[in-house]
Design an enzyme around this catalytic site. Structure first.
Site, PDB file in Angstrom:
ATOM      1  N   TYR A 105       0.841  -1.202   0.000  1.00 31.97           N
ATOM      2  CA  TYR A 105       0.000   0.000   0.000  1.00 31.97           C
ATOM      3  C   TYR A 105       0.877   1.253   0.000  1.00 31.97           C
ATOM      4  CZ  TYR A 105      -4.045  -3.015   0.936  1.00 31.97           C
ATOM      5  OH  TYR A 105      -5.031  -3.976   0.865  1.00 31.97           O
ATOM      6  N   HIS A 121      -1.181 -11.914   0.299  1.00 28.38           N
ATOM      7  CA  HIS A 121      -2.044 -10.903  -0.325  1.00 28.38           C
ATOM      8  C   HIS A 121      -2.766 -11.446  -1.557  1.00 28.38           C
ATOM      9  CE1 HIS A 121      -2.328  -6.252  -0.950  1.00 28.38           C
ATOM     10  NE2 HIS A 121      -3.471  -6.852  -1.218  1.00 28.38           N
ATOM     11  N   GLN A 128      -9.645 -13.055   2.708  1.00 28.27           N
ATOM     12  CA  GLN A 128      -9.992 -11.662   2.388  1.00 28.27           C
ATOM     13  C   GLN A 128     -10.358 -11.528   0.903  1.00 28.27           C
ATOM     14  OE1 GLN A 128      -8.045  -7.202   2.430  1.00 28.27           O
ATOM     15  NE2 GLN A 128      -7.531  -8.488   4.167  1.00 28.27           N
ATOM     16  N   GLY A 174     -12.792   1.909   4.184  1.00 28.82           N
ATOM     17  CA  GLY A 174     -11.594   2.452   3.527  1.00 28.82           C
ATOM     18  C   GLY A 174     -11.511   3.956   3.471  1.00 28.82           C
ATOM     19  N   ARG A 205     -16.602   9.945   8.158  1.00 30.12           N
ATOM     20  CA  ARG A 205     -17.147   8.756   7.490  1.00 30.12           C
ATOM     21  C   ARG A 205     -16.726   7.473   8.213  1.00 30.12           C
ATOM     22  NH1 ARG A 205     -16.287  10.299   1.091  1.00 30.12           N
ATOM     23  NH2 ARG A 205     -18.238  11.469   0.859  1.00 30.12           N
TER      24      ARG A 205
HETATM   25  N1  LIG Z   1      -6.882  -7.786  -0.279  1.00 35.82           N
HETATM   26  C1  LIG Z   1      -6.969  -7.002  -1.322  1.00 35.82           C
HETATM   27  O1  LIG Z   1      -6.585  -7.364  -2.450  1.00 35.82           O
HETATM   28  C2  LIG Z   1      -7.571  -5.635  -1.153  1.00 35.82           C
HETATM   29  C3  LIG Z   1      -7.891  -4.841  -2.273  1.00 35.82           C
HETATM   30  C4  LIG Z   1      -8.481  -3.593  -2.039  1.00 35.82           C
HETATM   31  C5  LIG Z   1      -8.731  -3.156  -0.734  1.00 35.82           C
HETATM   32  N2  LIG Z   1      -8.377  -3.945   0.331  1.00 35.82           N
HETATM   33  C6  LIG Z   1      -8.660  -3.546   1.731  1.00 35.82           C
HETATM   34  O2  LIG Z   1      -9.963  -3.000   1.802  1.00 35.82           O
HETATM   35  C7  LIG Z   1      -9.888  -1.708   2.386  1.00 35.82           C
HETATM   36  C8  LIG Z   1     -11.009  -0.847   1.891  1.00 35.82           C
HETATM   37  O3  LIG Z   1     -10.958  -0.726   0.473  1.00 35.82           O
HETATM   38  P1  LIG Z   1     -11.476   0.600  -0.228  1.00 35.82           P
HETATM   39  O4  LIG Z   1     -10.697   1.759   0.249  1.00 35.82           O
HETATM   40  O5  LIG Z   1     -11.580   0.347  -1.687  1.00 35.82           O
HETATM   41  O6  LIG Z   1     -12.957   0.696   0.459  1.00 35.82           O
HETATM   42  P2  LIG Z   1     -14.315   1.354  -0.031  1.00 35.82           P
HETATM   43  O7  LIG Z   1     -15.016   1.796   1.203  1.00 35.82           O
HETATM   44  O8  LIG Z   1     -15.019   0.436  -0.946  1.00 35.82           O
HETATM   45  O9  LIG Z   1     -13.887   2.631  -0.877  1.00 35.82           O
HETATM   46  C9  LIG Z   1     -13.300   3.732  -0.288  1.00 35.82           C
HETATM   47  C10 LIG Z   1     -13.572   4.923  -1.180  1.00 35.82           C
HETATM   48  O10 LIG Z   1     -14.927   5.279  -1.050  1.00 35.82           O
HETATM   49  C11 LIG Z   1     -15.039   6.605  -0.555  1.00 35.82           C
HETATM   50  N3  LIG Z   1     -16.059   6.590   0.478  1.00 35.82           N
HETATM   51  C12 LIG Z   1     -15.985   6.027   1.689  1.00 35.82           C
HETATM   52  N4  LIG Z   1     -17.109   6.206   2.399  1.00 35.82           N
HETATM   53  C13 LIG Z   1     -17.924   6.910   1.615  1.00 35.82           C
HETATM   54  C14 LIG Z   1     -19.229   7.414   1.794  1.00 35.82           C
HETATM   55  N5  LIG Z   1     -19.918   7.218   2.934  1.00 35.82           N
HETATM   56  N6  LIG Z   1     -19.797   8.106   0.772  1.00 35.82           N
HETATM   57  C15 LIG Z   1     -19.109   8.316  -0.373  1.00 35.82           C
HETATM   58  N7  LIG Z   1     -17.846   7.865  -0.600  1.00 35.82           N
HETATM   59  C16 LIG Z   1     -17.258   7.160   0.395  1.00 35.82           C
HETATM   60  C17 LIG Z   1     -13.693   6.953   0.025  1.00 35.82           C
HETATM   61  O11 LIG Z   1     -13.435   8.350  -0.100  1.00 35.82           O
HETATM   62  P3  LIG Z   1     -13.021   9.223   1.225  1.00 35.82           P
HETATM   63  O12 LIG Z   1     -11.700   8.698   1.678  1.00 35.82           O
HETATM   64  O13 LIG Z   1     -12.984  10.616   0.700  1.00 35.82           O
HETATM   65  O14 LIG Z   1     -14.117   9.020   2.241  1.00 35.82           O
HETATM   66  C18 LIG Z   1     -12.742   6.140  -0.815  1.00 35.82           C
HETATM   67  O15 LIG Z   1     -12.399   6.820  -2.015  1.00 35.82           O
HETATM   68  C19 LIG Z   1      -8.475  -1.228   2.027  1.00 35.82           C
HETATM   69  O16 LIG Z   1      -8.021  -0.162   2.843  1.00 35.82           O
HETATM   70  C20 LIG Z   1      -7.684  -2.487   2.230  1.00 35.82           C
HETATM   71  O17 LIG Z   1      -7.427  -2.678   3.607  1.00 35.82           O
HETATM   72  C21 LIG Z   1      -7.810  -5.179   0.139  1.00 35.82           C
END
Ligand SMILES: NC(=O)c1ccc[n+]([C@@H]2O[C@H](COP(=O)([O-])OP(=O)(O)OC[C@H]3O[C@@H](n4cnc5c(N)ncnc54)[C@H](OP(=O)(O)O)[C@@H]3O)[C@@H](O)[C@H]2O)c1
Length: 306
Positions: free
Chosen positions: A59, A130, A185, A271, A277
């Site tokens: 990351y 991962h 995951q 995320g 949020r």
């Molecule tokens: N294992 C894997 O291959 C893998 C892959 C991807 C992710 N992950 C894990 O999953 C976690 C979460 O993934 P993700 O960040 O993609 O999660 P997500 O919650 O699906 O997306 C986050 C995005 O949505 C926005 N967001 C969050 N809450 C919101 C709301 N209430 N209204 C509107 N927009 C909103 C955020 O913007 P703001 O920051 O501006 O709120 C950010 O750009 C990662 O941090 C990681 O730990 C793992």
């Protein structure tokens, strides 16, 4: 029409003695901000009960750099050492640009040691492969995971993005060792339903794995006020918004609750980089769904329901 799952609660992470909350916080988008901003997010997450903190060595890659998210979390832990014991610290390794995947023993051992150094911790609570490296024999991955646990570098181990056969192959090679996989995951949200039907969540139920659901808001596409990009997204938004109106909450809270409703009790990894949020995500714990709601959202997403 009653909820077939118990209400969201903490659960054991294998036999580690650690327990994990029903919602986690993820650091994929974490790198590139100040230590103060990062600390505010971690403190908010822990304060809201999202005390499983999920990161990965990669990351930051493509932006602040490989390792940057772990380094920033390490800086937060140095600034407030009390946070370490207030969290279940999870990280991952095995993606090595530009290879891109390397789960050989030297690669994973080096990745685990480097993560501990960047995080500034002696022991990682949950270390996850991962992504599967199809070129490493599962016996070698198993041997490395046994080394990781028995050496004291990590408390528990899990996998991410493994197919059911890949999980089974690794599990078989861990049989007879003191180590077992405690988590998986996959990507899980209303626009990514594969894990619901391909066996990943069924194996989690069978083996009592904690499923950590990545990108639970589809990377923001299921966020509040977000405009649908196509007809399928519009249908899912409408289904989530109907429930949100009834439950007097937000679309995002319902989207998280929808994931948690599955009997494998997936733990959505929140995320957002915004403390407001992160705090609001805990509203998902107050949403009351029934199976009609769950199937309505799945139907809106186009899941075949003969
Ligand atoms: N294992 C894997 O291959 C893998 C892959 C991807 C992710 N992950 C894990 O999953 C976690 C979460 O993934 P993700 O960040 O993609 O999660 P997500 O919650 O699906 O997306 C986050 C995005 O949505 C926005 N967001 C969050 N809450 C919101 C709301 N209430 N209204 C509107 N927009 C909103 C955020 O913007 P703001 O920051 O501006 O709120 C950010 O750009 C990662 O941090 C990681 O730990 C793992």
């Amino acid at each position: 029409m009653t909820n077939p799952t118990p209400p969201p609660a903490r659960r054991a992470l294998g036999s580690s003695g650690l327990t994990v909350p029903p919602l986690a916080y993820g650091c994929w988008r974490f790198a590139g901000s100040s230590v103060d901003e990062a600390r505010a997010r971690i403190e908010t997450a822990i304060g809201a009960g999202l005390d499983l903190i999920d990161t990965a060595d990669i990351y930051g890659f493509g932006g602040a750099g490989f390792g940057a998210a772990e380094e920033l979390l390490g800086a937060v832990l140095r600034a407030d050492p009390g946070l370490r014991d207030a969290m279940v610290l999870a990280t991952k390794g095995g993606i090595r640009p530009p290879v891109p995947y390397d789960s050989s023993a030297p690669s994973l051992r080096a990745a685990i040691d480097a993560s501990r150094r960047r995080l500034g911790v002696d022991v990682i609570d949950l270390w996850q492969v991962h992504r599967p490296d199809v070129l490493t024999h599962p016996a070698e991955v198993a041997e490395t995971l046994v080394w990781a646990v028995t050496s004291g570098a990590v408390r528990t181990v899990g996998v991410s993005n493994y197919t059911p056969p890949q999980y089974e192959a690794l599990r078989v090679h861990l049989a007879g060792t003191p180590v077992r996989l405690v988590s998986t995951q996959p990507e899980v949200h209303a626009l990514a339903l594969a894990a619901v039907d391909d066996g990943v969540l069924d194996l989690a139920v069978r083996d009592d794995l904690v499923p950590l659901a990545w990108s639970p808001l589809a990377g923001g596409r299921l966020g509040d006020g977000v405009v649908a990009a196509d007809a399928r997204e519009a249908a899912v938004h409408a289904a989530l918004d109907d429930i949100a109106a009834r439950e007097t909450t937000t679309r995002s809270a319902v989207a998280l609750a929808w994931i948690m409703f599955h009997p494998s009790r997936p733990v959505p990894i929140v995320g957002s980089n915004r403390p407001d949020r992160i705090r609001a995500a805990a509203d998902a714990l107050r949403v009351s769904l029934d199976r009609t709601d769950w199937y309505a959202v799945a139907r809106a997403a186009g899941r075949p329901q003969p």
